[in-house]
Write an enzyme that holds these catalytic residues in place. Structure first.
Site, PDB file in Angstrom:
ATOM      1  N   ASP A 150      -7.737  -7.371   1.189  1.00  0.00           N
ATOM      2  CA  ASP A 150      -6.807  -7.407   2.316  1.00  0.00           C
ATOM      3  C   ASP A 150      -7.548  -6.824   3.498  1.00  0.00           C
ATOM      4  O   ASP A 150      -8.452  -6.000   3.321  1.00  0.00           O
ATOM      5  CB  ASP A 150      -5.570  -6.527   2.064  1.00  0.00           C
ATOM      6  N   GLY A 181     -11.325   3.921  -0.406  1.00  0.00           N
ATOM      7  CA  GLY A 181     -12.288   4.798   0.252  1.00  0.00           C
ATOM      8  C   GLY A 181     -13.524   4.081   0.746  1.00  0.00           C
ATOM      9  O   GLY A 181     -14.557   4.703   0.981  1.00  0.00           O
ATOM     10  N   CYS A 198     -11.678 -28.034  13.279  1.00  0.00           N
ATOM     11  CA  CYS A 198     -10.908 -27.132  12.405  1.00  0.00           C
ATOM     12  C   CYS A 198      -9.476 -27.662  12.302  1.00  0.00           C
ATOM     13  O   CYS A 198      -8.846 -27.954  13.319  1.00  0.00           O
ATOM     14  CB  CYS A 198     -10.908 -25.715  12.970  1.00  0.00           C
ATOM     15  N   ASP A 238      -3.045   8.021  -3.248  1.00  0.00           N
ATOM     16  CA  ASP A 238      -4.323   8.615  -3.623  1.00  0.00           C
ATOM     17  C   ASP A 238      -4.849   9.403  -2.434  1.00  0.00           C
ATOM     18  O   ASP A 238      -4.219   9.423  -1.385  1.00  0.00           O
ATOM     19  CB  ASP A 238      -5.335   7.529  -4.037  1.00  0.00           C
ATOM     20  N   GLN A 276     -11.513   6.222  -6.398  1.00  0.00           N
ATOM     21  CA  GLN A 276     -12.190   6.893  -5.284  1.00  0.00           C
ATOM     22  C   GLN A 276     -13.567   7.347  -5.780  1.00  0.00           C
ATOM     23  O   GLN A 276     -13.944   7.068  -6.909  1.00  0.00           O
ATOM     24  CB  GLN A 276     -11.346   8.069  -4.774  1.00  0.00           C
ATOM     25  N   CYS A 278      -6.773 -26.112  11.520  1.00  0.00           N
ATOM     26  CA  CYS A 278      -5.688 -25.122  11.627  1.00  0.00           C
ATOM     27  C   CYS A 278      -4.752 -25.473  12.786  1.00  0.00           C
ATOM     28  O   CYS A 278      -5.107 -26.218  13.698  1.00  0.00           O
ATOM     29  CB  CYS A 278      -6.246 -23.711  11.776  1.00  0.00           C
ATOM     30  N   ASP A 290       0.863  -1.172   0.000  1.00  0.00           N
ATOM     31  CA  ASP A 290       0.000   0.000   0.000  1.00  0.00           C
ATOM     32  C   ASP A 290       0.909   1.234   0.000  1.00  0.00           C
ATOM     33  O   ASP A 290       2.056   1.178   0.424  1.00  0.00           O
ATOM     34  CB  ASP A 290      -0.884  -0.033   1.251  1.00  0.00           C
ATOM     35  N   SER A 291       0.367   2.349  -0.472  1.00  0.00           N
ATOM     36  CA  SER A 291       1.186   3.555  -0.607  1.00  0.00           C
ATOM     37  C   SER A 291       1.334   4.315   0.695  1.00  0.00           C
ATOM     38  O   SER A 291       2.161   5.199   0.798  1.00  0.00           O
ATOM     39  CB  SER A 291       0.547   4.496  -1.624  1.00  0.00           C
ATOM     40  N   GLY A 292       0.521   3.982   1.680  1.00  0.00           N
ATOM     41  CA  GLY A 292       0.574   4.718   2.934  1.00  0.00           C
ATOM     42  C   GLY A 292      -0.418   5.851   3.013  1.00  0.00           C
ATOM     43  O   GLY A 292      -0.577   6.467   4.066  1.00  0.00           O
ATOM     44  N   GLY A 293      -1.083   6.142   1.911  1.00  0.00           N
ATOM     45  CA  GLY A 293      -2.047   7.239   1.909  1.00  0.00           C
ATOM     46  C   GLY A 293      -3.157   7.033   2.920  1.00  0.00           C
ATOM     47  O   GLY A 293      -3.491   7.937   3.690  1.00  0.00           O
ATOM     48  N   PHE A 294      -3.688   5.822   2.972  1.00  0.00           N
ATOM     49  CA  PHE A 294      -4.816   5.571   3.869  1.00  0.00           C
ATOM     50  C   PHE A 294      -4.417   5.779   5.331  1.00  0.00           C
ATOM     51  O   PHE A 294      -5.162   6.364   6.113  1.00  0.00           O
ATOM     52  CB  PHE A 294      -5.360   4.154   3.651  1.00  0.00           C
ATOM     53  N   HIS A 337      -6.115 -18.843  13.755  1.00  0.00           N
ATOM     54  CA  HIS A 337      -7.373 -19.510  13.385  1.00  0.00           C
ATOM     55  C   HIS A 337      -8.203 -18.621  12.448  1.00  0.00           C
ATOM     56  O   HIS A 337      -8.733 -19.084  11.434  1.00  0.00           O
ATOM     57  CB  HIS A 337      -8.209 -19.870  14.619  1.00  0.00           C
ATOM     58  N   CYS A 341      -6.225 -24.702  16.422  1.00  0.00           N
ATOM     59  CA  CYS A 341      -7.243 -25.627  16.917  1.00  0.00           C
ATOM     60  C   CYS A 341      -6.652 -27.011  17.142  1.00  0.00           C
ATOM     61  O   CYS A 341      -7.036 -27.720  18.079  1.00  0.00           O
ATOM     62  CB  CYS A 341      -8.420 -25.687  15.942  1.00  0.00           C
TER      63      CYS A 341
HETATM   64 ZN   LIG Z   1      -8.857 -23.293  13.711  1.00  0.00          ZN
END
Ligand SMILES: [Zn+2]
Length: 376
Positions: free
Chosen positions: A270, A220, A308, A146, A193, A310, A92-96, A340, A313
């Site tokens: 993301d 945005g 699960c 942006d 935007q 993972c 990311d550009s860091g703008g946000f 998880h 778990c």
């Molecule tokens: Zn899990």
């Protein structure tokens, strides 16, 4: 290997299946990118990401610029080596982040003035600097700087942000082309935007498409406007983007936001949600989100989500033990819950792709809506 997007199935504004080809391997879309803001995830270890099904990671160029700095990242072997991740990376550009620190930022057509988060003082974060920093860090995909308007429902703010976003987009596109374009080993995505306004989104998307970016993002959104307004922002954007380029919805999301955005033509996501919500004691399940701080889990001997597969778990640590550990601020519970939750979202994206292949997407979408519409 070069950079390109192949669409296997779908339309401009409906659910899609594709493959993003990058210099660090292919990514099946729709996909979810875990957020390693400073090059590290908050919880899951890098070697557990591939087994989990992660194919692409996100980092933040402004935070890496602030610490450890571009030169240090290069001495550590570049952004992929620093993250111990050999797959594709998007920065990311860091703008946000700058706009979320609006009280200490100044903004004009030249760029942003942001307080340095480590050393103090003021950083001139201009389109040129955002471009140079990302060129130095070396991700597969660099995002444009942006302007993200503070309130997506304020037409004056939004139209000003669209104007500046397009001004900066032209400057950064020129820099990219002068540097050799996508053949230099880095793709560049434009960011649409326009807040909740259909005309603003359409105008911004069409102007960006005329500049012919390597991919497109919708920015945005997810700034507190609520699920329905967020989906309006997506609805107003995807029909105007080229069908054969990837589309990335920035900063989204929850299980509900993911299935609803896929339904509207988004390929990439993301969000810090899985790791952040884990730190606060939330567990994602097919029945909705569970909140481990709830007293009913105090003596619950079951693992986070029985069955699960993972790593968290599979350890078998009981819910009641993790609840007690969270309350005592132990390090392990936030890490295990983050692991998880990330596994849950990455698996959900795999299930979404399978459902698009076998025609059962609407059934999966309905199940997630039922579980999360009121609970997320
Ligand atoms: Zn899990």
């Amino acid at each position: 290997m070069s950079f390109r997007f192949q669409l296997h199935q779908g339309t401009a504004d409906g659910p899609r299946l594709g493959t993003l080809q990058t210099w660090h391997g292919n990514v099946d879309t729709p996909t979810f990118m875990p957020v390693a803001t400073r090059g590290m995830l908050r919880g899951p270890w890098p070697d557990r990401l591939r087994p989990m099904g992660v194919e692409m990671m996100l980092a933040n160029s402004f935070h890496l610029f602030a610490r450890p700095g571009v030169e240090t990242v290069q001495k550590l072997g570049g952004i992929h080596n620093m993250m111990a991740w050999d797959g594709p990376v998007l920065t990311d550009s860091g703008g946000f982040q700058a706009f979320s620190l609006a009280a200490i930022s100044k903004l004009d057509d030249q760029g942003l003035k942001i307080e340095h988060p480590v050393h103090g003082g003021i950083v001139d974060w201009t389109p040129q600097v955002a471009f140079d920093v990302q060129a130095g860090l070396g991700p597969d995909v660099a995002m444009l700087l942006d302007e993200c308007p503070a309130d997506p429902r304020d037409l004056d703010l939004v139209s000003g942000a669209v104007r500046r976003t397009l001004l900066w987009a032209r400057q950064q596109r020129d820099l990219h082309e002068k540097a050799g374009g996508v053949d230099r080993g880095q793709a560049q995505f434009g960011i649409v935007q326009g807040g909740v306004f259909a005309e603003q989104r359409e105008h911004c998307a069409k102007e960006l498409c005329a500049m012919d970016f390597d991919g497109y993002a919708i920015g945005g959104v997810s700034v507190g406007e609520g699920h329905d307004a967020m989906m309006d922002g997506v609805n107003h954007s995807t029909p105007h983007l080229p069908v054969d380029k990837s589309r990335y919805l920035m900063g989204v999301g929850t299980p509900l936001d993911l299935v609803e955005s896929v339904a509207r033509g988004i390929d990439m996501f993301d969000c810090v949600y899985p790791t952040r919500s884990g730190r606060f004691g939330t567990i994602l399940t097919d029945e909705g989100a569970l909140h481990l701080h709830n007293a009913r889990f105090a003596e619950d001997p079951r693992p986070l989500v029985p069955g699960c597969p993972c790593d968290a778990c599979a350890t078998g640590v009981p819910r009641g033990a993790l609840r007690a550990g969270l309350k005592s601020k132990e390090l392990l519970p936030p890490s295990m819950l983050a692991h998880h939750n990330l596994h849950y979202l990455v698996s959900l994206m795999q299930r979404i792709r399978e459902s698009l292949r076998d025609g059962s997407f609407e059934a999966l979408r309905a199940a997630i809506r039922k579980a999360y519409l009121k609970k997320s």
